[in-house]
Design a protein around this motif. Structure first.
Motif, PDB file in Angstrom:
ATOM      1  N   ASP A  70     -10.448   6.984  -0.783  1.00  0.00           N
ATOM      2  CA  ASP A  70     -11.184   8.244  -0.799  1.00  0.00           C
ATOM      3  C   ASP A  70     -11.616   8.529  -2.239  1.00  0.00           C
ATOM      4  OD1 ASP A  70     -12.060  10.867  -0.764  1.00  0.00           O
ATOM      5  OD2 ASP A  70     -10.388  11.608   0.458  1.00  0.00           O
ATOM      6  N   LEU A  71     -12.827   8.115  -2.592  1.00  0.00           N
ATOM      7  CA  LEU A  71     -13.294   8.228  -3.974  1.00  0.00           C
ATOM      8  C   LEU A  71     -13.533   9.673  -4.391  1.00  0.00           C
ATOM      9  CD1 LEU A  71     -15.749   5.194  -4.236  1.00  0.00           C
ATOM     10  CD2 LEU A  71     -13.299   5.294  -4.764  1.00  0.00           C
ATOM     11  N   ALA A  72     -13.896  10.526  -3.450  1.00  0.00           N
ATOM     12  CA  ALA A  72     -14.122  11.938  -3.783  1.00  0.00           C
ATOM     13  C   ALA A  72     -12.817  12.596  -4.213  1.00  0.00           C
ATOM     14  CB  ALA A  72     -14.736  12.668  -2.590  1.00  0.00           C
ATOM     15  N   THR A  73     -11.749  12.335  -3.461  1.00  0.00           N
ATOM     16  CA  THR A  73     -10.447  12.879  -3.837  1.00  0.00           C
ATOM     17  C   THR A  73      -9.966  12.261  -5.146  1.00  0.00           C
ATOM     18  OG1 THR A  73      -9.843  13.335  -1.541  1.00  0.00           O
ATOM     19  CG2 THR A  73      -8.041  13.121  -3.115  1.00  0.00           C
ATOM     20  N   PHE A 102      -5.115  19.165  -2.137  1.00  0.00           N
ATOM     21  CA  PHE A 102      -5.284  17.981  -1.291  1.00  0.00           C
ATOM     22  C   PHE A 102      -3.956  17.394  -0.824  1.00  0.00           C
ATOM     23  CE2 PHE A 102      -9.327  17.883  -3.740  1.00  0.00           C
ATOM     24  CZ  PHE A 102     -10.205  17.948  -2.671  1.00  0.00           C
ATOM     25  N   GLY A 103      -2.849  17.999  -1.236  1.00  0.00           N
ATOM     26  CA  GLY A 103      -1.550  17.476  -0.840  1.00  0.00           C
ATOM     27  C   GLY A 103      -1.265  16.102  -1.420  1.00  0.00           C
ATOM     28  N   VAL A 104      -1.587  15.935  -2.699  1.00  0.00           N
ATOM     29  CA  VAL A 104      -1.416  14.640  -3.362  1.00  0.00           C
ATOM     30  C   VAL A 104      -0.302  14.759  -4.393  1.00  0.00           C
ATOM     31  CG1 VAL A 104      -2.522  12.897  -4.824  1.00  0.00           C
ATOM     32  CG2 VAL A 104      -3.835  14.030  -3.010  1.00  0.00           C
ATOM     33  N   VAL A 131      -3.685  14.626 -14.617  1.00  0.00           N
ATOM     34  CA  VAL A 131      -4.088  15.044 -13.276  1.00  0.00           C
ATOM     35  C   VAL A 131      -4.514  16.506 -13.263  1.00  0.00           C
ATOM     36  CG1 VAL A 131      -2.499  13.375 -12.240  1.00  0.00           C
ATOM     37  CG2 VAL A 131      -1.776  15.747 -12.510  1.00  0.00           C
ATOM     38  N   ASP A 132      -5.350  16.819 -12.299  1.00  0.00           N
ATOM     39  CA  ASP A 132      -5.722  18.202 -12.029  1.00  0.00           C
ATOM     40  C   ASP A 132      -4.694  18.740 -11.037  1.00  0.00           C
ATOM     41  OD1 ASP A 132      -6.795  20.534 -10.820  1.00  0.00           O
ATOM     42  OD2 ASP A 132      -8.827  19.926 -11.347  1.00  0.00           O
ATOM     43  N   ALA A 133      -3.744  19.510 -11.535  1.00  0.00           N
ATOM     44  CA  ALA A 133      -2.642  19.979 -10.702  1.00  0.00           C
ATOM     45  C   ALA A 133      -3.123  20.837  -9.542  1.00  0.00           C
ATOM     46  CB  ALA A 133      -1.636  20.752 -11.552  1.00  0.00           C
ATOM     47  N   THR A 134      -4.150  21.651  -9.774  1.00  0.00           N
ATOM     48  CA  THR A 134      -4.675  22.501  -8.700  1.00  0.00           C
ATOM     49  C   THR A 134      -5.264  21.648  -7.583  1.00  0.00           C
ATOM     50  OG1 THR A 134      -5.158  24.285 -10.266  1.00  0.00           O
ATOM     51  CG2 THR A 134      -6.310  24.328  -8.154  1.00  0.00           C
ATOM     52  N   ALA A 135      -6.029  20.626  -7.944  1.00  0.00           N
ATOM     53  CA  ALA A 135      -6.618  19.743  -6.938  1.00  0.00           C
ATOM     54  C   ALA A 135      -5.530  18.971  -6.196  1.00  0.00           C
ATOM     55  CB  ALA A 135      -7.599  18.776  -7.602  1.00  0.00           C
ATOM     56  N   CYS A 136      -4.503  18.532  -6.913  1.00  0.00           N
ATOM     57  CA  CYS A 136      -3.413  17.804  -6.257  1.00  0.00           C
ATOM     58  C   CYS A 136      -2.730  18.675  -5.213  1.00  0.00           C
ATOM     59  CB  CYS A 136      -2.410  17.320  -7.298  1.00  0.00           C
ATOM     60  SG  CYS A 136      -2.945  15.879  -8.250  1.00  0.00           S
ATOM     61  N   ARG A 144       0.846  -1.188   0.000  1.00  0.00           N
ATOM     62  CA  ARG A 144       0.000   0.000   0.000  1.00  0.00           C
ATOM     63  C   ARG A 144       0.881   1.237   0.000  1.00  0.00           C
ATOM     64  NH1 ARG A 144      -2.525  -3.924   3.064  1.00  0.00           N
ATOM     65  NH2 ARG A 144      -4.780  -4.185   2.752  1.00  0.00           N
ATOM     66  N   LEU A 145       0.315   2.358  -0.448  1.00  0.00           N
ATOM     67  CA  LEU A 145       1.059   3.605  -0.525  1.00  0.00           C
ATOM     68  C   LEU A 145       0.313   4.729   0.189  1.00  0.00           C
ATOM     69  CD1 LEU A 145       2.207   3.663  -4.273  1.00  0.00           C
ATOM     70  CD2 LEU A 145       3.524   2.935  -2.271  1.00  0.00           C
ATOM     71  N   ALA A 146       1.069   5.746   0.598  1.00  0.00           N
ATOM     72  CA  ALA A 146       0.466   6.981   1.084  1.00  0.00           C
ATOM     73  C   ALA A 146      -0.244   7.670  -0.075  1.00  0.00           C
ATOM     74  CB  ALA A 146       1.548   7.884   1.667  1.00  0.00           C
ATOM     75  N   ARG A 147      -1.013   8.699   0.227  1.00  0.00           N
ATOM     76  CA  ARG A 147      -1.800   9.384  -0.815  1.00  0.00           C
ATOM     77  C   ARG A 147      -0.906   9.922  -1.930  1.00  0.00           C
ATOM     78  NH1 ARG A 147      -6.532  13.275   0.715  1.00  0.00           N
ATOM     79  NH2 ARG A 147      -4.831  14.734   1.007  1.00  0.00           N
ATOM     80  N   CYS A 148      -1.264   9.571  -3.148  1.00  0.00           N
ATOM     81  CA  CYS A 148      -0.543  10.054  -4.314  1.00  0.00           C
ATOM     82  C   CYS A 148      -1.315   9.660  -5.566  1.00  0.00           C
ATOM     83  CB  CYS A 148       0.883   9.482  -4.384  1.00  0.00           C
ATOM     84  SG  CYS A 148       0.965   7.683  -4.592  1.00  0.00           S
ATOM     85  N   VAL A 149      -0.894  10.195  -6.701  1.00  0.00           N
ATOM     86  CA  VAL A 149      -1.344   9.711  -8.003  1.00  0.00           C
ATOM     87  C   VAL A 149      -0.141   9.068  -8.666  1.00  0.00           C
ATOM     88  CG1 VAL A 149      -2.076  10.391 -10.329  1.00  0.00           C
ATOM     89  CG2 VAL A 149      -3.196  11.395  -8.326  1.00  0.00           C
ATOM     90  N   VAL A 150      -0.367   7.944  -9.329  1.00  0.00           N
ATOM     91  CA  VAL A 150       0.700   7.271 -10.077  1.00  0.00           C
ATOM     92  C   VAL A 150       0.256   7.163 -11.529  1.00  0.00           C
ATOM     93  CG1 VAL A 150       2.130   5.224 -10.306  1.00  0.00           C
ATOM     94  CG2 VAL A 150       1.387   5.966  -8.031  1.00  0.00           C
ATOM     95  N   VAL A 151       1.020   7.775 -12.422  1.00  0.00           N
ATOM     96  CA  VAL A 151       0.687   7.715 -13.838  1.00  0.00           C
ATOM     97  C   VAL A 151       1.472   6.600 -14.514  1.00  0.00           C
ATOM     98  CG1 VAL A 151       0.137  10.174 -13.931  1.00  0.00           C
ATOM     99  CG2 VAL A 151       2.463   9.409 -14.512  1.00  0.00           C
ATOM    100  N   GLY A 152       0.964   6.156 -15.672  1.00  0.00           N
ATOM    101  CA  GLY A 152       1.651   5.143 -16.443  1.00  0.00           C
ATOM    102  C   GLY A 152       2.933   5.676 -17.054  1.00  0.00           C
TER     103      GLY A 152
END
Length: 266
Positions: free
Chosen positions: A171-174, A69-71, A61-66, A44-52
């Motif tokens: 967290d599906l909303a995030t 939310f500190g992602v 990704v939405d850079a502003t949202a990231c 498992r990982l801490a909150r993040c987005v992982v792209v291919g």
């Protein structure tokens, strides 16, 4: 599917490490080491987005949202689409050596897209064991038309790797906010690699807000894979894999350039 006789594969249980840099590097190290082993890994990982690997991060990704939310955004070494990670998302990695008898008997499992079934089928069985009517598809696992697991893979000379996410209590909303990237219409790279957006759900949402505990999920997943990989023997990361992971951290996973742009020729 009856598995031919062969040495017992290794099981790497979730070790509690949540650092995306180390988690992603170790995943790649399992197939980059000198002697890859047939292995099932849960992590498992801490909150993040992982792209291919070949994706345009700024388009996915939405850079502003990231930022809000500190992602942070990272890049993995396999293809496929962008995924949101947090501790409510179980990562499952399967490595199989090319000389494993299973691939000799079922050669389609050594190629894309057949290899994805090595993970999607047991993951769907695990979700059914947890009380939900999951169905495996070519590139994921679904509950009533909503995706609960996505999959990606890598084929090498000595081994293949298939890994997947399982949305347990994420967290599906995030997820929806940070993955709402602007795209890059007209950019050939984005057109080739853009994520396939679909409705998603989690085990918690499907179960009315009550998620199964991590130990129950891990046990169900391990048991489902053991049906095809039995006996799974608990093991540990070996020194060569650890050294390879450290090298990969230096070469790419601690470098912002890799995560922002990638090096698709590497």
């Amino acid at each position: 599917m009856t598995r031919p006789s062969r040495p017992a594969p290794r099981f790497l249980a979730d070790d509690g490490e949540r650092d995306p840099v180390r988690g992603l590097a170790l995943d790649e190290a399992l197939v980059r080491s000198r002697a890859p082993r047939t292995t099932l890994r849960l992590w498992r990982l801490a909150r993040c987005v992982v792209v291919g690997r070949a994706q345009l991060a700024h388009a996915e990704v939405d850079a502003t949202a990231c930022r809000a939310f500190g992602v942070p955004v990272y890049r993995r070494f396999t293809g496929g689409g962008a995924v949101y990670q947090d501790p409510g998302n179980l990562d499952v990695t399967l490595v199989i050596r090319r000389d494993d008898p299973l691939l000799a008997v079922y050669p389609k499992l050594a190629r894309i897209p057949g290899m994805y079934g090595l993970v999607t089928e047991p993951l769907a069985a695990a979700v059914r064991a947890l009380g939900l009517p999951a169905q495996a598809a070519e590139r994921g696992v679904f509950l009533d038309g909503s995706k609960v697991s996505g999959v990606a893979g890598w084929t090498g000379r000595e081994a293949i790797l298939v890994h997947a996410t399982l949305l347990v209590d994420a967290d599906l909303a995030t997820l929806e906010r940070v993955l709402a990237g602007p795209g890059a219409p007209g950019d050939p790279r984005w057109e080739r690699t853009k994520s396939r957006r679909t409705r998603v759900t989690s085990l918690a949402e499907a179960l009315g807000g009550v998620a199964p505990g991590p130990s129950a999920v891990d046990a169900a997943v391990a048991a489902a894979f053991a049906d095809g990989l039995s006996p799974l023997e608990p093991g540990a990361v070996d020194p060569d894999e650890a050294d390879t992971a450290e090298r990969l951290i230096v070469e790419r996973y601690e470098r912002s350039q890799w995560h922002e742009a990638g090096d698709i020729a590497a």
